[in-house]
Write an enzyme that holds these catalytic residues in place. Structure first.
Site, PDB file in Angstrom:
ATOM      1  N   ASP A 118       0.850  -1.185   0.000  1.00  0.00           N
ATOM      2  CA  ASP A 118       0.000   0.000   0.000  1.00  0.00           C
ATOM      3  C   ASP A 118       0.885   1.235   0.000  1.00  0.00           C
ATOM      4  O   ASP A 118       1.985   1.219   0.557  1.00  0.00           O
ATOM      5  CB  ASP A 118      -0.898   0.027   1.240  1.00  0.00           C
ATOM      6  CG  ASP A 118      -2.032  -0.984   1.167  1.00  0.00           C
ATOM      7  OD1 ASP A 118      -2.453  -1.337   0.052  1.00  0.00           O
ATOM      8  OD2 ASP A 118      -2.512  -1.404   2.230  1.00  0.00           O
ATOM      9  N   ASP A 137      -7.233  -1.414  -4.397  1.00  0.00           N
ATOM     10  CA  ASP A 137      -8.333  -1.138  -3.465  1.00  0.00           C
ATOM     11  C   ASP A 137      -9.340  -0.177  -4.084  1.00  0.00           C
ATOM     12  O   ASP A 137     -10.553  -0.338  -3.915  1.00  0.00           O
ATOM     13  CB  ASP A 137      -7.794  -0.555  -2.160  1.00  0.00           C
ATOM     14  CG  ASP A 137      -6.890  -1.514  -1.413  1.00  0.00           C
ATOM     15  OD1 ASP A 137      -7.039  -2.743  -1.575  1.00  0.00           O
ATOM     16  OD2 ASP A 137      -6.017  -1.030  -0.668  1.00  0.00           O
TER      17      ASP A 137
END
Length: 156
Positions: A118, A137
């Site tokens: 991330d 995401d």
């Protein structure tokens, strides 16, 4: 034609996710420190997510990792089967492709690294958001939202 549109949407989402992770994590080396892009709205911050969105259901073991890989694959196959058996609109096919491509992007991370990479952090208006996420995401959320919003079938 239907399968081709879904495939292109999935492939595009997958490639954008994987290329952005490679560039930000490996080329820009965000793990060495945050990179202010448009502070505070957009900052690149390194994160390793062993759970699902927002760090929920964190699991450090291999069992949790493979369970999350399995769940992602089952959901992806389920969406694919659902869309191929129905007569979805082009918009619904794109949404399904985004969800599948994003899910597979995170699956590749879990297989390669043991966690999801991330790097996106967004804050605003005095709120310092502690969470990081990635393009996969974004695609998963947008795809799932679109599948719900644009499914024209009415419940009976």
């Amino acid at each position: 034609m239907r399968a081709r549109l879904l495939l292109w949407a999935a492939l595009t989402a997958f490639l954008i996710d994987q290329i952005s992770k490679y560039l930000v994590v490996h080329v820009m080396r965000v793990a060495e420190g945050p990179i202010s892009v448009l502070p505070p709205f957009l900052v690149f911050r390194y994160g390793e997510n062993r759970g699902i969105n927002f760090g929920l259901f964190q699991g450090n073991g291999d069992a949790a990792r493979w369970a999350l890989i399995g769940v992602s694959l089952v959901i992806s196959v389920g969406v694919l089967i659902w869309l191929m058996r129905s007569a979805p609109s082009k918009l619904l096919l794109v949404c399904g492709g985004l969800l599948i491509g994003g899910a597979l992007g995170n699956v590749v991370d879990r297989v390669l690294y043991g966690y999801v990479l991330d790097f996106l952090n967004m804050s605003c208006c005095g709120f310092d958001n502690p969470y990081v996420f990635n393009m996969a995401d974004v695609f998963i959320f947008a795809g799932a939202f679109g599948l719900v919003l644009f499914d024209r079938k009415k419940p009976s």
